[in-house]
Design an enzyme around this catalytic site. Sequence first.
Site, PDB file in Angstrom:
ATOM      1  N   HIS A 151      -9.004 -32.941   5.506  1.00 37.13           N
ATOM      2  CA  HIS A 151      -9.912 -31.971   4.888  1.00 37.13           C
ATOM      3  C   HIS A 151      -9.271 -31.173   3.749  1.00 37.13           C
ATOM      4  CE1 HIS A 151     -12.976 -31.862   8.468  1.00 37.13           C
ATOM      5  NE2 HIS A 151     -12.552 -33.095   8.188  1.00 37.13           N
ATOM      6  N   TYR A 265     -17.561 -34.583  17.345  1.00 33.04           N
ATOM      7  CA  TYR A 265     -17.312 -36.005  17.522  1.00 33.04           C
ATOM      8  C   TYR A 265     -17.328 -36.339  19.009  1.00 33.04           C
ATOM      9  CZ  TYR A 265     -15.998 -35.926  12.628  1.00 33.04           C
ATOM     10  OH  TYR A 265     -16.015 -35.763  11.255  1.00 33.04           O
TER      11      TYR A 265
END
Length: 375
Positions: A151, A265
Amino acid sequence: MGLTRSPARAFAAWLAVGTFTFTTAHAQVTTELVASGLQNPWGLAFIGEGRMLVTERPGRMRVVGADGRLGVPLLGLPSVEAGGQGGLLDVITDRDFHRNRILYFCYSEVAASGGGNSTAMASARLSSDSTRLDDVRVIFSQTPKVSSRLHFGCRIAQAGDGSLFLALGDRYSRMNDAQTLDNHHGKVVRVRATGGAHPDNPFVGRAGALPEIWSLGHRNPQGAAIGIDGRLWTSEHGPQGGDEINRPQAGKNHGWPVITFGENYGGGAIGEGITSKPGLEQPLHQWTPSIAPSGLAFIRSERYGKAWQGSLLAGSLKFRYLSRLVIEGDRVVREDKLLPDLNQRVRDVREGPDGFIYLLTDERNGQLLRLLPGR
């Protein structure tokens, strides 16, 4: 490097490599292979005479000639920490590049001392023979640095006044930082081209806030472009669902991780598990399931017909297609999925000075493609 040919000869060279045609429900488009042999290319910029700069994530920047030939890596790059999602990432040329040969690039910067890394942006001058970067200067460095390979964000867009927007990821493990103003994680920042916060930024002079911040509440922006309206547009990755198109504005909070259309997730709500909350901005468009958008460009030319002018293009890393979003005012009213059989991760999307769209594919043998209207 820097080799040029006449447009006719260069066009013939592209044709000799190959063309591929894909038909969608709304239009037929053709891709031409401009260059191959790029290792995980990430960013693309145009430097005149049919030549382009391309960054490769492992830490190289090359000139691609008008004939598609790859130059050797440019000299003069700073140290880049390549690994995971990090490395040498976006690049753009200054709006006066034809005069000053200045460019801006962002990358994963290792801490000068101690541990960790973060996203940094530098300016440089491309040498007259296009072999090296001179006058390299770091004009922004994300703080704090953390130990993460994820990220980084790292898309750049230049505003009309010459200042620079840089979209920054939340570094994954620090997602809650996206809601506070004492760090650059999960933010869009705006700095002057020579470095330093833009004096008109919304949090300049506010106690406890970093002055470079333009907007907050972002997760992992991977696309940035100045729109037909002259304002900044971005695309960003949600977690599992909830990828977004946004138009960040001064001081606005885009909600991550308080609100999201995605989930953890493996399943399960993030935070309060809500998609809206007073005071937090809604995306102009969201994708669930996630397409992993990367690269963002508006069609300004008439190369693809007037009906396509003003369309917004976004690459998909996950599903390996090019998304055309039809914009009406502040709304995305339709999506067309182009190149459904491309079978390559689309990392960057740019409109060239010739009015054609160019794509980079994020593969170990990545390609530079040109999109043509169907014949």
